[in-house]
Design a protein around this motif. Structure first.
Motif, PDB file in Angstrom:
ATOM      1  N   TYR A  57       0.784  -1.342  -0.055  1.00 48.78           N
ATOM      2  CA  TYR A  57      -0.091  -0.018   0.041  1.00 48.78           C
ATOM      3  C   TYR A  57       1.056   1.146   0.059  1.00 48.78           C
ATOM      4  CZ  TYR A  57       0.790   1.164   4.977  1.00 48.78           C
ATOM      5  OH  TYR A  57       1.220   1.470   6.169  1.00 48.78           O
ATOM      6  N   GLY A  58       0.300   2.301  -0.268  1.00 50.95           N
ATOM      7  CA  GLY A  58       1.028   3.755  -0.188  1.00 50.95           C
ATOM      8  C   GLY A  58      -0.153   4.643   0.178  1.00 50.95           C
ATOM      9  N   LEU A  59       0.538   5.992   0.037  1.00 53.18           N
ATOM     10  CA  LEU A  59      -0.347   7.212   0.278  1.00 53.18           C
ATOM     11  C   LEU A  59      -0.232   7.967  -1.014  1.00 53.18           C
ATOM     12  CD1 LEU A  59       0.872   8.204   3.698  1.00 53.18           C
ATOM     13  CD2 LEU A  59      -0.770   7.018   3.304  1.00 53.18           C
ATOM     14  N   LEU A  60      -1.422   8.389  -1.301  1.00 52.80           N
ATOM     15  CA  LEU A  60      -1.911   9.074  -2.441  1.00 52.80           C
ATOM     16  C   LEU A  60      -2.431  10.479  -2.229  1.00 52.80           C
ATOM     17  CD1 LEU A  60      -1.609   8.589  -5.749  1.00 52.80           C
ATOM     18  CD2 LEU A  60      -3.948   8.268  -5.545  1.00 52.80           C
ATOM     19  N   THR A  61      -1.749  11.497  -2.681  1.00 46.69           N
ATOM     20  CA  THR A  61      -2.340  12.840  -2.435  1.00 46.69           C
ATOM     21  C   THR A  61      -2.282  13.644  -3.778  1.00 46.69           C
ATOM     22  OG1 THR A  61      -2.357  14.485  -0.771  1.00 46.69           O
ATOM     23  CG2 THR A  61      -0.195  13.736  -1.632  1.00 46.69           C
ATOM     24  N   TRP A  62      -3.041  14.791  -3.726  1.00 49.81           N
ATOM     25  CA  TRP A  62      -3.019  15.525  -5.029  1.00 49.81           C
ATOM     26  C   TRP A  62      -2.652  17.245  -4.175  1.00 49.81           C
ATOM     27  CZ3 TRP A  62      -6.603  19.994  -5.777  1.00 49.81           C
ATOM     28  CH2 TRP A  62      -6.380  20.306  -7.189  1.00 49.81           C
ATOM     29  N   ILE A  63      -1.539  17.738  -4.590  1.00 48.23           N
ATOM     30  CA  ILE A  63      -0.879  18.698  -4.009  1.00 48.23           C
ATOM     31  C   ILE A  63      -1.011  20.009  -5.007  1.00 48.23           C
ATOM     32  CG2 ILE A  63       1.088  19.606  -2.924  1.00 48.23           C
ATOM     33  CD1 ILE A  63       2.006  16.810  -2.717  1.00 48.23           C
ATOM     34  N   THR A  64      -1.561  21.047  -4.521  1.00 45.26           N
ATOM     35  CA  THR A  64      -1.550  22.406  -5.219  1.00 45.26           C
ATOM     36  C   THR A  64      -0.459  23.087  -4.182  1.00 45.26           C
ATOM     37  OG1 THR A  64      -3.333  23.270  -3.907  1.00 45.26           O
ATOM     38  CG2 THR A  64      -3.941  22.001  -5.621  1.00 45.26           C
ATOM     39  N   ASP A  65      -0.696  24.478  -5.056  1.00 46.58           N
ATOM     40  CA  ASP A  65       0.457  25.393  -4.199  1.00 46.58           C
ATOM     41  C   ASP A  65      -0.240  25.932  -2.696  1.00 46.58           C
ATOM     42  OD1 ASP A  65       2.166  25.700  -6.545  1.00 46.58           O
ATOM     43  OD2 ASP A  65       1.202  27.318  -7.065  1.00 46.58           O
ATOM     44  N   GLU A  66      -1.580  25.465  -2.535  1.00 52.13           N
ATOM     45  CA  GLU A  66      -2.133  25.578  -1.403  1.00 52.13           C
ATOM     46  C   GLU A  66      -2.083  24.515  -0.293  1.00 52.13           C
ATOM     47  OE1 GLU A  66      -3.725  28.313  -0.128  1.00 52.13           O
ATOM     48  OE2 GLU A  66      -2.851  29.471  -1.773  1.00 52.13           O
ATOM     49  N   GLY A  67      -1.434  23.491  -0.792  1.00 55.78           N
ATOM     50  CA  GLY A  67      -1.147  22.109   0.071  1.00 55.78           C
ATOM     51  C   GLY A  67      -2.006  21.176  -0.548  1.00 55.78           C
ATOM     52  N   ARG A  68      -2.121  20.224   0.442  1.00 56.47           N
ATOM     53  CA  ARG A  68      -2.989  18.880   0.003  1.00 56.47           C
ATOM     54  C   ARG A  68      -4.291  19.122   0.330  1.00 56.47           C
ATOM     55  NH1 ARG A  68       1.956  17.589   1.736  1.00 56.47           N
ATOM     56  NH2 ARG A  68       2.815  15.517   0.814  1.00 56.47           N
ATOM     57  N   GLU A  69      -4.996  19.986  -0.569  1.00 55.10           N
ATOM     58  CA  GLU A  69      -6.509  20.391  -0.403  1.00 55.10           C
ATOM     59  C   GLU A  69      -7.680  19.619  -0.417  1.00 55.10           C
ATOM     60  OE1 GLU A  69      -7.726  24.414  -1.999  1.00 55.10           O
ATOM     61  OE2 GLU A  69      -5.944  23.825  -3.447  1.00 55.10           O
ATOM     62  N   LEU A  70      -7.183  18.233  -1.064  1.00 53.61           N
ATOM     63  CA  LEU A  70      -8.279  17.325  -1.125  1.00 53.61           C
ATOM     64  C   LEU A  70      -7.734  16.059   0.046  1.00 53.61           C
ATOM     65  CD1 LEU A  70      -8.941  17.158  -4.726  1.00 53.61           C
ATOM     66  CD2 LEU A  70     -10.270  18.206  -2.938  1.00 53.61           C
ATOM     67  N   GLY A  71      -6.840  16.203   0.866  1.00 54.85           N
ATOM     68  CA  GLY A  71      -6.556  15.332   1.707  1.00 54.85           C
ATOM     69  C   GLY A  71      -5.372  14.258   1.241  1.00 54.85           C
ATOM     70  N   THR A  72      -5.466  13.174   1.801  1.00 51.59           N
ATOM     71  CA  THR A  72      -4.358  11.939   1.245  1.00 51.59           C
ATOM     72  C   THR A  72      -5.195  10.795   1.702  1.00 51.59           C
ATOM     73  OG1 THR A  72      -2.290  13.395   2.177  1.00 51.59           O
ATOM     74  CG2 THR A  72      -2.243  10.988   1.707  1.00 51.59           C
ATOM     75  N   VAL A  73      -5.085   9.864   0.788  1.00 52.29           N
ATOM     76  CA  VAL A  73      -5.689   8.433   1.136  1.00 52.29           C
ATOM     77  C   VAL A  73      -4.798   7.445   0.903  1.00 52.29           C
ATOM     78  CG1 VAL A  73      -6.292   8.214  -1.404  1.00 52.29           C
ATOM     79  CG2 VAL A  73      -7.661   7.270   0.148  1.00 52.29           C
TER      80      VAL A  73
END
Length: 169
Positions: free
Chosen positions: A52-68
């Motif tokens: 398993y791993g951790l998946l995230t979407w990162i913008t200039d504002e940070g991890r705005e949609l969280g990490t799963v």
């Protein structure tokens, strides 16, 4: 909206973590990214079942949609990045971080082949239905003998009312 073009990569022993899966932008008003992740079979065998791993979407504002937390199953699985709020920015990058105990398995010569596809949209969520305006129950006050104070709570069940009176006598 349709799935994005498939992005494939292999997690090897020399890879630096986190791994950049690539850039992904969402449409105006979207608040969720769905990720289809598939772990490719190597030499006919499915990958280590506990990977398993951790998946995230990162913008200039940070991890705005969280990490799963994502599991690498050969059949593929769809995961959701989102918290119900639209992000401030619509362009970002997706990163995948394999967890540390998987790295030892990978170092022993078992690379982890993964594919990702993305899709964004608005999460349809019906909130809780409120009864009576703002409460979920109708308060009732039990009848008490003369001289006793009214309670700050309600007892709706006859059995609870009996227990209440039994313990307070």
């Amino acid at each position: 909206m349709a799935w994005s073009e498939q992005r494939n990569f292999t997690v090897g022993p020399a890879d630096v973590s986190p791994i950049s899966v690539g850039d992904f932008s969402i449409e105006e008003g979207d608040d969720t990214i769905w990720v289809k992740m598939t772990s490719a079979a190597v030499e006919g065998d499915c990958a280590w079942p506990w990977s398993y791993g951790l998946l995230t979407w990162i913008t200039d504002e940070g991890r705005e949609l969280g990490t799963v937390k994502v599991n690498g199953v050969c059949e593929g699985e769809v995961f959701k990045l989102g918290n119900g709020l639209p992000p401030q920015l619509r362009a970002g990058r997706v990163e995948f971080t394999p967890r540390s105990y998987n790295l030892q398995w990978i170092k022993l010569g078992h690379p982890w082949q993964l594919s990702f596809q993305f899709q964004s949209g608005k999460l349809q969520s019906a909130g809780p239905e409120l009864v009576g305006g703002s409460t979920l129950f109708v308060p009732t006050v039990p009848e008490l003998p003369e001289g006793n104070a009214q309670p700050d709570f309600s007892i709706e069940d006859a059995f609870a009312f009996l227990l209440f009176n039994w313990f307070l006598k």
